[in-house]
Design a protein around this motif. Structure first.
Motif, PDB file in Angstrom:
ATOM      1  N   ASP A 109      11.920  -0.984 -14.492  1.00 10.17           N
ATOM      2  CA  ASP A 109      10.734  -1.743 -13.394  1.00 10.17           C
ATOM      3  C   ASP A 109       8.912  -2.023 -13.475  1.00 10.17           C
ATOM      4  OD1 ASP A 109      12.402  -4.621 -14.124  1.00 10.17           O
ATOM      5  OD2 ASP A 109      13.190  -4.159 -12.413  1.00 10.17           O
ATOM      6  N   TYR A 110       9.799  -0.273 -12.533  1.00  7.78           N
ATOM      7  CA  TYR A 110       8.091   0.655 -12.249  1.00  7.78           C
ATOM      8  C   TYR A 110       7.043   0.674 -14.294  1.00  7.78           C
ATOM      9  CZ  TYR A 110       4.656   3.578 -11.034  1.00  7.78           C
ATOM     10  OH  TYR A 110       3.757   4.200 -10.215  1.00  7.78           O
ATOM     11  N   PHE A 147       0.697  -1.438  -0.078  1.00  8.03           N
ATOM     12  CA  PHE A 147      -0.096   0.022   0.212  1.00  8.03           C
ATOM     13  C   PHE A 147       0.386   1.118   0.251  1.00  8.03           C
ATOM     14  CE2 PHE A 147      -3.536  -3.077   1.968  1.00  8.03           C
ATOM     15  CZ  PHE A 147      -3.891  -3.003   1.017  1.00  8.03           C
ATOM     16  N   GLN A 148       2.086   1.340  -0.077  1.00  8.31           N
ATOM     17  CA  GLN A 148       3.364   1.909  -0.426  1.00  8.31           C
ATOM     18  C   GLN A 148       3.253   2.519  -1.412  1.00  8.31           C
ATOM     19  OE1 GLN A 148       6.402   1.510   2.671  1.00  8.31           O
ATOM     20  NE2 GLN A 148       4.710   1.282   3.923  1.00  8.31           N
ATOM     21  N   GLY A 149       2.882   1.665  -2.193  1.00  3.87           N
ATOM     22  CA  GLY A 149       2.864   2.346  -4.218  1.00  3.87           C
ATOM     23  C   GLY A 149       3.892   1.189  -4.654  1.00  3.87           C
ATOM     24  N   GLY A 150       3.973   0.785  -6.054  1.00  2.00           N
ATOM     25  CA  GLY A 150       5.165   0.133  -6.852  1.00  2.00           C
ATOM     26  C   GLY A 150       6.504   0.813  -7.082  1.00  2.00           C
ATOM     27  N   ARG A 151       7.108   1.653  -6.657  1.00  2.00           N
ATOM     28  CA  ARG A 151       8.177   1.676  -6.462  1.00  2.00           C
ATOM     29  C   ARG A 151       8.267   1.428  -4.965  1.00  2.00           C
ATOM     30  NH1 ARG A 151      10.149   5.260 -10.623  1.00  2.00           N
ATOM     31  NH2 ARG A 151       8.913   6.083 -11.832  1.00  2.00           N
ATOM     32  N   ALA A 152       7.431   1.561  -4.335  1.00  2.00           N
ATOM     33  CA  ALA A 152       8.368   0.947  -2.327  1.00  2.00           C
ATOM     34  C   ALA A 152       8.469  -0.533  -2.718  1.00  2.00           C
ATOM     35  CB  ALA A 152       6.893   1.749  -1.551  1.00  2.00           C
TER      36      ALA A 152
END
Length: 224
Positions: free
Chosen positions: A75-76, A47-52
């Motif tokens: 990769d993102y 839930f902190q996001g894709g990059r995290a």
């Protein structure tokens, strides 16, 4: 007089963590690294996001220095592509969501979504979950030049739903949602059934929501 209830999406309306983790792991597998994240143990990271998620996975590699420069940037987009193709494989609405949305609408309240998920993905997910038509507006991470906790997306979601910020509140599940509500000058309720459970009380929200069955009464109390 009716008001506006604004919802976060991931971790608030639906548990999307397994599909998000799955998208990150697909990127790791493509590099021959295997599944570096666990869909249960790492649900908070999702839930902190894709990059995290990518950074967390890379950080667990014993030889992360072997990653090529720009691995996260490469990769993102792949993560988003995989996620879009598998957006509702494991994702489920939290119990009571549909009944609560129906009850709020029956009370005359406007409903909106304000999320840091890209707008196109948010529309696609809500469509697949069968609740897109319940919301009068949706503001995503890329709808405006800024995202939560900046208050602009929240205010835009309320305005697009035909409501007034002064007669609205936010339902979310993270500190980002708490900060967004504070910046917008509205109340915030945080769900206690997400990955962090009752520990979310540490953020000091105006209310905790233990089950969606309790949301209509909370809305009547805050918006009456």
């Amino acid at each position: 007089m009716a008001g506006t209830v604004v919802f976060d999406l991931d971790g608030t309306l639906a548990d999307t963590s397994a599909d998000l983790i799955g998208a990150a792991n697909a990127c790791f597998r493509a590099r021959g690294l295997g599944d570096l994240l666990d869909p249960v143990a790492d649900s908070l990271i999702a839930f902190q996001g894709g990059r995290a998620m990518l950074r967390e996975g890379y950080g667990r590699m014993s030889g992360n220095s072997l990653l090529p420069p720009g691995a996260e940037g490469d990769d993102y987009p792949r993560l988003l592509e995989h996620y879009a193709a598998n957006i509702a494989t494991c994702t489920q609405l939290y119990p009571g969501v549909v009944a609560a949305l129906d009850a709020l609408a029956g009370q005359g309240h406007r409903l909106a979504v304000c999320t840091n998920k890209p707008e196109g993905l948010a529309h696609a997910l809500l469509d697949q979950l069968g609740i897109r038509d319940a919301f009068a507006s949706l503001i995503g991470a890329d709808t405006l030049p800024v995202r939560k906790p900046d208050p602009a997306p929240y205010k835009a979601a309320v305005a697009a739903a035909g409501g007034e910020v002064g007669r609205s509140f936010l339902l979310g599940d993270t500190d980002t949602d708490r900060k967004t509500a504070a910046a917008a000058g509205v109340k915030v309720a945080l769900v206690s059934f997400g990955p962090e459970g009752a520990g979310i009380a540490r953020l000091g929200p105006d209310a905790l929501l233990d089950h969606f069955d309790d949301l209509p009464a909370l809305a009547e109390s805050w918006l009456a």
